[in-house]
Design an enzyme around this catalytic site. Structure first.
Site, PDB file in Angstrom:
ATOM      1  N   CYS A 116     -44.231 -26.712  26.261  1.00  0.00           N
ATOM      2  CA  CYS A 116     -45.344 -27.933  26.734  1.00  0.00           C
ATOM      3  C   CYS A 116     -45.050 -28.347  28.044  1.00  0.00           C
ATOM      4  O   CYS A 116     -44.018 -28.682  28.477  1.00  0.00           O
ATOM      5  CB  CYS A 116     -45.147 -29.108  25.600  1.00  0.00           C
ATOM      6  SG  CYS A 116     -44.907 -28.558  23.875  1.00  0.00           S
ATOM      7  N   CYS A 128     -43.332 -31.443  29.330  1.00  0.00           N
ATOM      8  CA  CYS A 128     -42.356 -32.148  28.408  1.00  0.00           C
ATOM      9  C   CYS A 128     -40.913 -32.190  29.283  1.00  0.00           C
ATOM     10  O   CYS A 128     -40.362 -30.930  29.498  1.00  0.00           O
ATOM     11  CB  CYS A 128     -42.241 -31.793  27.177  1.00  0.00           C
ATOM     12  SG  CYS A 128     -41.037 -32.635  26.054  1.00  0.00           S
ATOM     13  N   CYS A 146     -51.069 -40.292  12.873  1.00  0.00           N
ATOM     14  CA  CYS A 146     -51.081 -40.850  14.201  1.00  0.00           C
ATOM     15  C   CYS A 146     -51.305 -39.453  15.226  1.00  0.00           C
ATOM     16  O   CYS A 146     -50.427 -38.738  15.163  1.00  0.00           O
ATOM     17  CB  CYS A 146     -49.707 -41.492  14.608  1.00  0.00           C
ATOM     18  SG  CYS A 146     -49.530 -41.932  16.307  1.00  0.00           S
ATOM     19  N   CYS A 180     -35.474 -28.210  23.277  1.00  0.00           N
ATOM     20  CA  CYS A 180     -36.610 -27.621  22.397  1.00  0.00           C
ATOM     21  C   CYS A 180     -37.279 -26.373  22.875  1.00  0.00           C
ATOM     22  O   CYS A 180     -37.383 -26.111  24.125  1.00  0.00           O
ATOM     23  CB  CYS A 180     -37.935 -28.864  22.481  1.00  0.00           C
ATOM     24  SG  CYS A 180     -39.071 -28.130  21.259  1.00  0.00           S
ATOM     25  N   ARG A 186     -53.525 -46.762  20.573  1.00  0.00           N
ATOM     26  CA  ARG A 186     -52.412 -47.151  21.355  1.00  0.00           C
ATOM     27  C   ARG A 186     -52.608 -46.679  22.858  1.00  0.00           C
ATOM     28  O   ARG A 186     -52.587 -45.493  23.148  1.00  0.00           O
ATOM     29  CB  ARG A 186     -51.387 -46.593  20.666  1.00  0.00           C
ATOM     30  CG  ARG A 186     -49.899 -47.158  21.348  1.00  0.00           C
ATOM     31  CD  ARG A 186     -48.721 -46.560  20.501  1.00  0.00           C
ATOM     32  NE  ARG A 186     -48.945 -47.053  19.263  1.00  0.00           N
ATOM     33  CZ  ARG A 186     -48.921 -46.272  18.189  1.00  0.00           C
ATOM     34  NH1 ARG A 186     -48.611 -44.967  18.290  1.00  0.00           N
ATOM     35  NH2 ARG A 186     -48.887 -46.860  16.720  1.00  0.00           N
ATOM     36  N   CYS A 235     -40.856 -45.978  15.361  1.00  0.00           N
ATOM     37  CA  CYS A 235     -41.381 -44.623  15.518  1.00  0.00           C
ATOM     38  C   CYS A 235     -40.054 -43.455  16.236  1.00  0.00           C
ATOM     39  O   CYS A 235     -39.460 -43.848  17.164  1.00  0.00           O
ATOM     40  CB  CYS A 235     -42.287 -44.181  16.704  1.00  0.00           C
ATOM     41  SG  CYS A 235     -43.614 -45.415  16.223  1.00  0.00           S
TER      42      CYS A 235
HETATM   43  N1  SAM Z   1     -41.351 -32.260  19.334  1.00  0.00           N
HETATM   44  C1  SAM Z   1     -42.431 -32.859  18.704  1.00  0.00           C
HETATM   45  C2  SAM Z   1     -43.910 -32.427  18.933  1.00  0.00           C
HETATM   46  O1  SAM Z   1     -44.099 -32.096  20.140  1.00  0.00           O
HETATM   47  O2  SAM Z   1     -44.746 -32.469  18.299  1.00  0.00           O
HETATM   48  C3  SAM Z   1     -42.406 -34.354  18.877  1.00  0.00           C
HETATM   49  C4  SAM Z   1     -42.039 -35.182  20.148  1.00  0.00           C
HETATM   50  S1  SAM Z   1     -43.320 -34.919  21.496  1.00  0.00           S
HETATM   51  C5  SAM Z   1     -42.242 -35.558  22.745  1.00  0.00           C
HETATM   52  C6  SAM Z   1     -44.697 -36.164  21.124  1.00  0.00           C
HETATM   53  C7  SAM Z   1     -45.937 -36.306  22.175  1.00  0.00           C
HETATM   54  O3  SAM Z   1     -45.404 -36.998  23.054  1.00  0.00           O
HETATM   55  C8  SAM Z   1     -46.521 -34.885  22.733  1.00  0.00           C
HETATM   56  O4  SAM Z   1     -47.230 -34.277  21.851  1.00  0.00           O
HETATM   57  C9  SAM Z   1     -47.133 -35.319  23.766  1.00  0.00           C
HETATM   58  O5  SAM Z   1     -48.524 -35.891  23.519  1.00  0.00           O
HETATM   59  C10 SAM Z   1     -46.163 -36.949  23.971  1.00  0.00           C
HETATM   60  N2  SAM Z   1     -45.570 -36.746  25.367  1.00  0.00           N
HETATM   61  C11 SAM Z   1     -44.242 -35.951  25.639  1.00  0.00           C
HETATM   62  N3  SAM Z   1     -44.089 -35.905  26.899  1.00  0.00           N
HETATM   63  C12 SAM Z   1     -45.165 -36.427  27.585  1.00  0.00           C
HETATM   64  C13 SAM Z   1     -45.278 -36.864  29.174  1.00  0.00           C
HETATM   65  N4  SAM Z   1     -44.450 -36.530  29.821  1.00  0.00           N
HETATM   66  N5  SAM Z   1     -46.303 -37.735  29.437  1.00  0.00           N
HETATM   67  C14 SAM Z   1     -47.037 -38.325  28.271  1.00  0.00           C
HETATM   68  N6  SAM Z   1     -46.914 -37.751  27.126  1.00  0.00           N
HETATM   69  C15 SAM Z   1     -45.907 -37.195  26.676  1.00  0.00           C
HETATM   70 FE1  SF4 Z   2     -40.828 -29.756  22.307  1.00  0.00          FE
HETATM   71 FE2  SF4 Z   2     -41.506 -31.627  24.069  1.00  0.00          FE
HETATM   72 FE3  SF4 Z   2     -43.319 -29.841  23.057  1.00  0.00          FE
HETATM   73 FE4  SF4 Z   2     -42.392 -31.677  21.462  1.00  0.00          FE
HETATM   74  S1  SF4 Z   2     -43.600 -32.172  23.293  1.00  0.00           S
HETATM   75  S2  SF4 Z   2     -42.698 -29.332  20.923  1.00  0.00           S
HETATM   76  S3  SF4 Z   2     -40.344 -31.871  22.387  1.00  0.00           S
HETATM   77  S4  SF4 Z   2     -41.592 -29.142  24.233  1.00  0.00           S
END
Ligand code: SAM
Ligand code: SF4
Ligand code: DTB
Length: 328
Positions: free
Chosen positions: A72, A75, A203, A68, A275, A112
């Protein structure tokens, strides 16, 4: 009288109404309540709106993992960090449906599907729509999380029969810039508006443990509760620290502070499903039990979240059993 006193259960029968004008001060007063008052109030409001024994069960599948372009800071799937997660292609429809069937057999009512995209390409969206149609045909609710959406993409997903779109605010507007720089808070609000306008259930929640302060948790809850309509589902994640990401190795969140966040979500968004999302693997059974008492009524179930482990199936069943709770 202090705000905390004025919010005491004895003096405020109005707590429990659905409102969209929550101020930071009011939410701060909830966080400042003695723990037992806060939990009492959250449980009272929970019982007014839900059967307190019921837990809705969702299962997650990463349909497009890694690679990606976003940054973030939490992530595992960002290309910017070396986390050991390999970039993969979008999964084939058959493989997704096989996973959905297994999730249904294990007791999940919602499936999901998450993709590590900044936003979907229209060609990819068509494939996701076929997945939504296929999962719905199995008799499950569907949710997808694909990043930012345009208005027309949201309408296309609605046409395919999608029930929920997950798009989190993640944290407070004030702390946001410390966590993500490749998209703005306003971008997130815009996507949420497109989803809402398309008639898809929202959500939307966030993450606790991103190095934020209590003021940020207050601000995040106030922002969620002041959206024009409350999200139907509010996932509260505890950060899963992933090695290689900037947020790994930071201070972990105190379980009581996490429970307070759940309780504040329950009180300010009385009719939403709250949740207890990522992070249960690192939580004691007792902390999770407190989250349920504080008004959480949904979990992610199954051995894996998107890329990180979740609690084992049988351990979850034992916990629900010990608490006298049943899948809704
Ligand atoms: N890429 C898309 C986005 O970011 O909108 C969808 C998938 S993203 C993994 C969905 C959500 O998962 C993120 O917005 C975050 O809130 C949560 N998330 C991701 N990594 C995480 C982590 N290591 N610990 C807790 N929540 C996490
Ligand atoms: Fe990409 Fe992870 Fe951010 Fe979703 S949360 S946009 S998968 S970097
Ligand atoms: C949400 O709020 N939490 C889920 C789901 N929405 C997509 C994701 C949790 C991801 C945890 C880290 C991982 O497994 O990569």
């Amino acid at each position: 009288m202090s705000l905390a006193e004025s919010l005491s259960p004895v003096t405020t029968p109005a707590l429990g109404a659905v409102r969209h004008d929550w101020t930071r001060e009011e939410v701060a007063a909830l966080f400042a309540l003695p723990f037992s008052d806060l939990i009492f109030e959250a449980q009272r409001i929970h019982r007014e709106n839900f059967d307190p024994r019921e837990v809705q069960i969702s299962t997650l599948l990463s349909i497009k993992t890694g690679g990606c372009p976003e940054d973030c800071g939490y992530c595992a799937q960002s290309v910017k960090y070396d986390t050991g997660v390999k970039a993969e292609k979008l999964m084939a429809l058959d493989a997704v449906l096989a996973d959905a069937r297994a999730a249904k057999a294990a007791g999940a009512s919602r499936f999901c599907m998450g993709a590590a995209w900044r936003s979907p390409k229209d060609r990819d969206l068509e494939q996701v729509c076929a997945m939504v149609e296929g999962v719905k045909a199995l008799g499950m609710e569907t949710c997808v999380t694909l990043g930012m959406l345009t208005g027309s993409q949201a309408l296309r997903l609605k046409d395919s029969g999608l029930d929920y779109y997950n798009h989190n605010l993640d944290t407070s507007p004030e702390h946001y810039g410390n966590i993500i720089t490749t998209r703005t808070y306003q971008d997130r609000l815009d996507t949420l508006a497109h989803v809402r306008e398309a008639g898809i259930n929202v959500c939307c929640g966030g993450i606790v443990g991103l190095g934020e302060g209590e003021t940020d948790r207050i601000s995040m809850i106030a922002t969620l509760a002041s959206l024009p309509s409350h999200p139907e589902s509010v996932p509260i994640n505890m950060l899963v620290q992933v090695e290689g990401t900037p947020l790994s190795g930071g201070e972990t969140i105190d379980a009581i502070d996490f429970v307070r966040t759940i309780a504040a979500a329950r009180i300010t968004m009385p009719k939403s499903m709250v949740r207890l999302s990522a992070g249960r693997e690192d939580m004691t059974d007792e902390a999770q039990a407190l989250c349920f008492v504080a008004g959480a009524n949904s979990i992610f179930y199954g051995p894996k979240l998107l890329t990180t482990p979740n609690r084992a199936h049988d351990k979850d069943m034992q916990l629900l059993d010990r608490l006298g709770m049943v899948p809704a």
